[in-house]
Design a protein around this motif. Structure first.
Motif, PDB file in Angstrom:
ATOM      1  N   ALA A   1     -68.782  40.788   9.783  1.00 13.68           N
ATOM      2  CA  ALA A   1     -69.324  41.223   8.498  1.00 13.68           C
ATOM      3  C   ALA A   1     -70.129  40.137   7.802  1.00 13.68           C
ATOM      4  O   ALA A   1     -70.655  40.361   6.715  1.00 13.68           O
ATOM      5  N   PHE A   2     -70.205  38.962   8.379  1.00 13.21           N
ATOM      6  CA  PHE A   2     -70.976  37.870   7.801  1.00 13.21           C
ATOM      7  C   PHE A   2     -72.441  38.282   7.756  1.00 13.21           C
ATOM      8  O   PHE A   2     -72.947  38.929   8.669  1.00 13.21           O
ATOM      9  N   THR A   3     -73.122  37.924   6.672  1.00 15.74           N
ATOM     10  CA  THR A   3     -74.494  38.421   6.547  1.00 15.74           C
ATOM     11  C   THR A   3     -75.547  37.341   6.770  1.00 15.74           C
ATOM     12  O   THR A   3     -76.694  37.663   7.023  1.00 15.74           O
TER      13      THR A   3
ATOM     14  N   PRO B   1     -76.055  30.826   9.497  1.00 15.91           N
ATOM     15  CA  PRO B   1     -75.722  29.567   8.838  1.00 15.91           C
ATOM     16  C   PRO B   1     -76.416  28.311   9.355  1.00 15.91           C
ATOM     17  O   PRO B   1     -76.413  27.321   8.643  1.00 15.91           O
TER      18      PRO B   1
ATOM     19  N   LEU C   1     -75.107  24.111   3.052  1.00  7.25           N
ATOM     20  CA  LEU C   1     -74.037  23.626   3.935  1.00  7.25           C
ATOM     21  C   LEU C   1     -72.688  24.225   3.560  1.00  7.25           C
ATOM     22  O   LEU C   1     -71.884  24.565   4.406  1.00  7.25           O
ATOM     23  N   GLN C   2     -72.465  24.351   2.242  1.00  7.36           N
ATOM     24  CA  GLN C   2     -71.160  24.839   1.821  1.00  7.36           C
ATOM     25  C   GLN C   2     -71.118  26.356   1.702  1.00  7.36           C
ATOM     26  O   GLN C   2     -70.148  26.910   1.197  1.00  7.36           O
ATOM     27  N   GLY C   3     -72.128  27.009   2.177  1.00  4.36           N
ATOM     28  CA  GLY C   3     -72.108  28.457   2.216  1.00  4.36           C
ATOM     29  C   GLY C   3     -72.453  29.080   0.887  1.00  4.36           C
ATOM     30  O   GLY C   3     -72.739  28.389  -0.090  1.00  4.36           O
ATOM     31  N   ARG C   4     -72.433  30.388   0.863  1.00  7.84           N
ATOM     32  CA  ARG C   4     -72.733  31.100  -0.370  1.00  7.84           C
ATOM     33  C   ARG C   4     -71.471  31.712  -0.942  1.00  7.84           C
ATOM     34  O   ARG C   4     -71.511  32.737  -1.591  1.00  7.84           O
ATOM     35  N   GLY C   5     -70.336  31.087  -0.701  1.00  8.39           N
ATOM     36  CA  GLY C   5     -69.098  31.585  -1.274  1.00  8.39           C
ATOM     37  C   GLY C   5     -68.268  32.410  -0.310  1.00  8.39           C
ATOM     38  O   GLY C   5     -67.217  32.904  -0.683  1.00  8.39           O
ATOM     39  N   GLU C   6     -68.729  32.561   0.926  1.00  9.81           N
ATOM     40  CA  GLU C   6     -67.975  33.380   1.871  1.00  9.81           C
ATOM     41  C   GLU C   6     -66.583  32.805   2.110  1.00  9.81           C
ATOM     42  O   GLU C   6     -65.616  33.549   2.249  1.00  9.81           O
ATOM     43  N   ARG C   7     -66.486  31.485   2.143  1.00 10.10           N
ATOM     44  CA  ARG C   7     -65.191  30.884   2.475  1.00 10.10           C
ATOM     45  C   ARG C   7     -64.184  31.037   1.343  1.00 10.10           C
ATOM     46  O   ARG C   7     -63.016  30.752   1.526  1.00 10.10           O
ATOM     47  N   HIS C   8     -64.657  31.431   0.148  1.00  8.24           N
ATOM     48  CA  HIS C   8     -63.728  31.608  -0.964  1.00  8.24           C
ATOM     49  C   HIS C   8     -63.373  33.063  -1.190  1.00  8.24           C
ATOM     50  O   HIS C   8     -62.667  33.377  -2.123  1.00  8.24           O
ATOM     51  N   ASN C   9     -63.910  33.922  -0.352  1.00  8.40           N
ATOM     52  CA  ASN C   9     -63.905  35.334  -0.698  1.00  8.40           C
ATOM     53  C   ASN C   9     -62.841  36.098   0.080  1.00  8.40           C
ATOM     54  O   ASN C   9     -63.134  36.867   0.971  1.00  8.40           O
ATOM     55  N   PHE C  10     -61.596  35.833  -0.265  1.00  8.23           N
ATOM     56  CA  PHE C  10     -60.492  36.506   0.395  1.00  8.23           C
ATOM     57  C   PHE C  10     -59.486  36.933  -0.655  1.00  8.23           C
ATOM     58  O   PHE C  10     -59.433  36.348  -1.732  1.00  8.23           O
ATOM     59  N   PRO C  11     -58.654  37.923  -0.335  1.00  6.46           N
ATOM     60  CA  PRO C  11     -57.577  38.254  -1.277  1.00  6.46           C
ATOM     61  C   PRO C  11     -56.596  37.096  -1.387  1.00  6.46           C
ATOM     62  O   PRO C  11     -56.351  36.388  -0.405  1.00  6.46           O
TER      63      PRO C  11
ATOM     64  N   ASP D   1     -66.234  20.039   4.583  1.00 14.05           N
ATOM     65  CA  ASP D   1     -66.664  20.794   3.408  1.00 14.05           C
ATOM     66  C   ASP D   1     -67.846  21.676   3.802  1.00 14.05           C
ATOM     67  O   ASP D   1     -68.960  21.485   3.341  1.00 14.05           O
ATOM     68  N   THR D   2     -67.613  22.606   4.706  1.00 16.73           N
ATOM     69  CA  THR D   2     -68.705  23.440   5.212  1.00 16.73           C
ATOM     70  C   THR D   2     -68.423  24.917   4.970  1.00 16.73           C
ATOM     71  O   THR D   2     -67.335  25.286   4.561  1.00 16.73           O
ATOM     72  N   TYR D   3     -69.442  25.701   5.278  1.00 14.52           N
ATOM     73  CA  TYR D   3     -69.364  27.127   4.987  1.00 14.52           C
ATOM     74  C   TYR D   3     -68.231  27.820   5.702  1.00 14.52           C
ATOM     75  O   TYR D   3     -67.762  28.861   5.272  1.00 14.52           O
TER      76      TYR D   3
ATOM     77  N   PHE E   1     -55.129  30.798  -0.978  1.00 16.11           N
ATOM     78  CA  PHE E   1     -54.926  32.184  -0.535  1.00 16.11           C
ATOM     79  C   PHE E   1     -53.491  32.527  -0.168  1.00 16.11           C
ATOM     80  O   PHE E   1     -53.167  33.694  -0.085  1.00 16.11           O
TER      81      PHE E   1
ATOM     82  N   LEU F   1     -67.375  28.995  -8.438  1.00 17.74           N
ATOM     83  CA  LEU F   1     -67.567  27.993  -7.411  1.00 17.74           C
ATOM     84  C   LEU F   1     -68.349  26.830  -7.996  1.00 17.74           C
ATOM     85  O   LEU F   1     -69.213  27.021  -8.852  1.00 17.74           O
TER      86      LEU F   1
ATOM     87  N   ILE G   1     -72.301  27.174  -6.611  1.00 18.36           N
ATOM     88  CA  ILE G   1     -73.025  28.428  -6.506  1.00 18.36           C
ATOM     89  C   ILE G   1     -72.673  29.388  -7.618  1.00 18.36           C
ATOM     90  O   ILE G   1     -73.391  30.361  -7.863  1.00 18.36           O
TER      91      ILE G   1
ATOM     92  N   ARG H   1     -65.366  40.170   2.124  1.00 15.71           N
ATOM     93  CA  ARG H   1     -64.267  40.986   1.620  1.00 15.71           C
ATOM     94  C   ARG H   1     -64.567  42.455   1.892  1.00 15.71           C
ATOM     95  O   ARG H   1     -65.681  42.905   1.860  1.00 15.71           O
TER      96      ARG H   1
ATOM     97  N   ARG I   1     -53.783  44.318   3.165  1.00 17.20           N
ATOM     98  CA  ARG I   1     -52.824  44.490   2.061  1.00 17.20           C
ATOM     99  C   ARG I   1     -51.907  45.676   2.311  1.00 17.20           C
ATOM    100  O   ARG I   1     -52.335  46.664   2.855  1.00 17.20           O
TER     101      ARG I   1
END
Ligand code: SF4
Lengths: 166, 193
Positions: free
Chosen positions: A137-139, A142, A149-159, B109-111, B120, B174, B177, B186, B193
């Motif tokens: 589902a990654f869009t 990279p 380098l640090q992505g567009r927030g994908e790595r933070h986007n989890f429940p 510190d990468t994507y 989480f 963030l 960003i 997501r 869940r």
């Protein structure tokens, strides 16, 4: 006839728009995208470069003197004589399409999937062009230079699981 | 009212008895994804001998474990797996985040690399180091044992306190960003869940 630079000369004479250069005896040929499949077939079947070592890609965004955006690189080897040849195809947006090398080398399958995943080059005729490293589902792609380098927030986007939900 | 007790009877609270049993038989789930996993193996092996603390029974089925040791970096493709394994473990359960990578992402510190699993899933104990020495992991397990003895209850009430429900470091904004963009993953992991 099969020395790499002779093969390079043969490619030049067969295919309009190809250029060649060499660095420390390593021979490089740059071919236009529309001739790629012909050239690959020629170097494999007639010039004897039977091993496709790697397919990879370079993003020349902001690179000095670069006129095109991507360079897809085919590293070939001749197992009989341990000689090597580098083919390069330059591409620019929006035309990011190349013919797949899978009909010639089965091993191109995963390499092309990786180039597709990381750079978004699509290979026409590939049997199964899916992402290979990133989640389906990654869009983004990279390894492009304009992807942060640090992505567009994908790595933070989890429940977030708390204790009560566990 | 005084009751005569025979010498071989000890009076305690049920909570403390349960905690005492639990803390001395922590069965770890080794979630070893990188170099820290090697130290985790060394901790379980003969020289450091985790059996002295009752935690030597590494199980590869989350159903049989009560201590998850996350040793190594967790990438965004692995995180849903980590969360599912965590959910599959039975209560009461605890989590140790071993090493810089599991705790903060470390130098990666990468994507692709999750910047700390505590964003989480709940974490009870952090072990600093890159990699931590086995002694440090053993210290973390001993500290966790103290914690279990101190606040454990037989019904697991300590897990449902308000403070334990706070997501520790979940990010709303963030640093670079701003809010996570629509280019997201997501939704793919709905079944979680
Ligand atoms: S903290 Fe260091 S040793 Fe541990 S996984 Fe990260 S890089 Fe490897």
């Amino acid at each position: 006839m099969n020395r790499p630079h002779e093969v390079a000369q043969a490619i030049l004479s067969r295919c309009q728009g190809a250029t060649t250069s060499s660095f420390r005896d390593q021979c490089r040929v740059q071919v236009p995208a529309e001739h790629l499949l012909d050239v690959l077939r020629y170097v494999k079947q007639e010039a004897g470069f039977d091993l496709l070592v790697d397919i990879t890609c370079v993003d020349y965004l902001h690179y000095r003197d670069a006129t095109e955006r991507f360079g897809v690189v085919y590293l070939l080897a001749r197992t009989e004589s341990a000689e090597r040849l580098t083919l390069r195809v330059m591409l620019s947006e929006p035309q990011l399409e190349l013919p797949s090398a899978v009909p010639l080398w089965e091993g191109a399958n995963w390499m092309e999937r990786e180039v597709y995943d990381m750079f978004g080059i699509s290979f026409q005729g590939h049997p199964d062009l899916r992402r290979i490293l990133m989640p389906e589902a990654f869009t983004a792609h990279p390894l492009r230079k304009d992807y942060p380098l640090q992505g567009r927030g994908e790595r933070h986007n989890f429940p977030v699981l708390t204790r009560a939900e566990a | 009212m005084a009751i005569e007790l025979p010498d071989n009877v000890v009076v305690s609270k049920l909570d403390e008895l349960a905690s005492w049993c639990r803390k001395n038989s922590l069965w770890p789930m080794p979630f070893a994804t990188a170099c820290c996993g090697i130290e985790l193996m060394a901790t379980g092996a003969s020289r450091h001998d985790l059996a002295r603390f009752g935690a030597e029974v590494f199980r590869f089925s989350p159903r049989q474990c009560d201590l998850m040791i996350v040793a190594g970096r967790v990438v965004m493709k692995m995180l849903p797996v980590l969360q599912r394994i965590w959910q599959q473990m039975h209560e009461p359960k605890w989590c140790i985040s071993m090493g810089a990578c599991a705790s903060t992402g470390g130098v990666f510190d990468t994507y692709a690399v999750v910047q700390g699993i505590d964003r989480f899933i709940p974490v009870d104990m952090y072990v600093p180091g890159c990699p931590p020495r086995p002694e440090q992991l053993i210290q973390a397990i001993m500290d966790l044992q103290d914690k279990i003895q101190r606040e454990g209850t037989i019904m697991g009430d300590e897990f449902s306190t308000q403070a334990r429900q706070q997501p520790k470091r979940a990010l709303v904004e963030l640093p670079i960003i701003g809010r996570p963009s629509a280019a997201c993953v997501r939704g793919t992991y709905e079944g979680l869940r």
